[in-house]
Design an enzyme around this catalytic site. Structure first.
Site, PDB file in Angstrom:
ATOM      1  CG  ASN A   1      -1.954   0.099   9.956  1.00  0.00           C
ATOM      2  OD1 ASN A   1      -1.124   0.856   9.430  1.00  0.00           O
ATOM      3  ND2 ASN A   1      -1.690  -1.180  10.181  1.00  0.00           N
TER       4      ASN A   1
ATOM      5  N   GLY B   1       6.611   6.051   1.582  1.00  0.00           N
ATOM      6  CA  GLY B   1       5.503   6.981   1.407  1.00  0.00           C
ATOM      7  C   GLY B   1       4.743   6.857   0.103  1.00  0.00           C
ATOM      8  CB  SER B   2       4.356   4.251  -2.511  1.00  0.00           C
ATOM      9  OG  SER B   2       3.866   3.120  -1.842  1.00  0.00           O
ATOM     10  CG  ASN B   3       0.062   2.915   0.745  1.00  0.00           C
ATOM     11  OD1 ASN B   3      -0.987   2.555   0.210  1.00  0.00           O
ATOM     12  ND2 ASN B   3       1.078   2.091   0.955  1.00  0.00           N
TER      13      ASN B   3
ATOM     14  CG  HIS C   1      -0.800  -5.587   7.807  1.00  0.00           C
ATOM     15  ND1 HIS C   1       0.409  -5.282   8.404  1.00  0.00           N
ATOM     16  CD2 HIS C   1      -0.796  -6.920   7.608  1.00  0.00           C
ATOM     17  CE1 HIS C   1       1.105  -6.388   8.565  1.00  0.00           C
ATOM     18  NE2 HIS C   1       0.404  -7.410   8.093  1.00  0.00           N
TER      19      HIS C   1
ATOM     20  CG  MET D   1       7.786   1.303  10.086  1.00  0.00           C
ATOM     21  SD  MET D   1       6.706  -0.018   9.462  1.00  0.00           S
ATOM     22  CE  MET D   1       7.742  -1.423   9.850  1.00  0.00           C
ATOM     23  NE  ARG D   2       7.704   5.747  16.584  1.00  0.00           N
ATOM     24  CZ  ARG D   2       8.778   5.403  17.285  1.00  0.00           C
ATOM     25  NH1 ARG D   2       8.670   5.074  18.544  1.00  0.00           N
ATOM     26  NH2 ARG D   2       9.968   5.404  16.721  1.00  0.00           N
ATOM     27  CG  LEU D   3       2.718  -1.324  18.784  1.00  0.00           C
ATOM     28  CD1 LEU D   3       2.859  -2.132  20.079  1.00  0.00           C
ATOM     29  CD2 LEU D   3       1.560  -1.858  17.948  1.00  0.00           C
TER      30      LEU D   3
ATOM     31  CE  LYS E   1       3.552   4.581  21.488  1.00  0.00           C
ATOM     32  NZ  LYS E   1       3.943   3.241  21.078  1.00  0.00           N
TER      33      LYS E   1
HETATM   34  C1  GRF Z   1       2.745  -0.693   2.988  1.00  0.00           C
HETATM   35  O1  GRF Z   1       2.945  -1.963   2.432  1.00  0.00           O
HETATM   36  C2  GRF Z   1       1.756  -0.761   4.119  1.00  0.00           C
HETATM   37  O2  GRF Z   1       0.775  -1.722   3.922  1.00  0.00           O
HETATM   38  C3  GRF Z   1       2.622  -1.127   5.286  1.00  0.00           C
HETATM   39  O3  GRF Z   1       3.808  -0.397   5.094  1.00  0.00           O
HETATM   40  C4  GRF Z   1       3.997  -0.202   3.691  1.00  0.00           C
HETATM   41  C5  GRF Z   1       4.234   1.262   3.465  1.00  0.00           C
HETATM   42  O4  GRF Z   1       4.605   1.502   2.122  1.00  0.00           O
HETATM   43  N1  GRF Z   1       1.977  -0.851   6.542  1.00  0.00           N
HETATM   44  P1  GRF Z   1       4.746   2.992   1.607  1.00  0.00           P
HETATM   45  O5  GRF Z   1       5.705   3.711   2.575  1.00  0.00           O
HETATM   46  O6  GRF Z   1       3.393   3.610   1.619  1.00  0.00           O
HETATM   47  O7  GRF Z   1       5.334   2.890   0.244  1.00  0.00           O
END
Ligand code: GRF
Length: 205
Positions: free
Chosen positions: A121, A26-28, A123, A104-106, A79
């Site tokens: 999203n 969850g750093s983002n 990536h 981590m899921r479509l 789902k």
């Molecule tokens: C990030 O690298 C993002 O690009 C990818 O999953 C990671 C999530 O990192 N999809 P965080 O949980 O936000 O630290």
């Protein structure tokens, strides 16, 4: 001025509600929440959606006082069932933009049917290179010299959908942990900037 209003926030209120979906660290999520709190983003994180009970991101949300919907996908018959519950909660919070950040899921047709075009999203590669859950490691093992981050609109495919923003940087070192720190640092800046741009585009209609 209300004490709850972040310094520098744009005059227009109420601020746009966004949701963040995450499964892990969850750093983002925290970078986005921090940008909302200090006014770099004229938005508020109205909801964290997490499909992994006990994931560290839930602790971050609790500390920040952000409403969270944590669910165990196995507790639902399908789902469509858990995505239906997510849609109800997004609707209730009047969410304008859904930001996947390590979810981590479509995304399935229930969520795409309701919020398609409003889901993005992030990536950790320069798509379409290195799709999948281990993009940084895969690029590192391949020995690339230019790394990067992509933000794209979400469709039903893995790391597919039209690209919204990309940022590249050179890295020729062989320290994967350092590389990961650099990727995440780029992510935290680019996601905040891009969310701001997307909300402005929505405002223009
Ligand atoms: C990030 O690298 C993002 O690009 C990818 O999953 C990671 C999530 O990192 N999809 P965080 O949980 O936000 O630290």
């Amino acid at each position: 001025m209300s004490p709850l209003r972040p310094a520098g926030a744009a005059a227009q209120e109420p601020r746009a509600a966004i949701a963040v979906f995450a499964s892990g660290s969850g750093s983002n999520f925290e970078a986005i929440a921090a940008a909302c709190a200090d006014g770099r983003l004229a938005a508020r994180v109205a909801l964290l959606v997490c499909d992994k009970p006990g994931a560290p991101v839930c602790g971050r949300a609790e500390r920040l006082g952000i409403e969270t919907f944590v669910f165990d996908p196995h507790a639902y018959p399908s789902k469509a069932a858990f995505e239906g519950e997510i849609v109800r909660r997004l609707d209730a919070a009047r969410v304008r933009l859904v930001c996947l950040a390590g979810y981590m899921r479509l995304v399935g047709e229930t969520l795409l049917g309701a919020y398609g075009g409003r889901i993005v999203n992030i990536h950790p590669s320069l798509l379409p290179a290195f799709k999948g859950a281990h993009a940084i490691r895969d690029a590192f093992d391949y020995g690339v010299r230019v790394y990067g981050v992509t933000i794209h609109r979400v469709d039903a495919s893995l790391d597919g959908g039209p690209i919204v923003a990309q940022r590249a940087f050179d890295y020729a070192g062989r320290d994967r942990e350092e590389l990961e720190r650099r990727v995440h640092a780029v992510e935290h800046v680019l996601y905040v900037e891009t969310i701001g741009q997307l909300l402005k585009e929505q405002d223009k209609g």
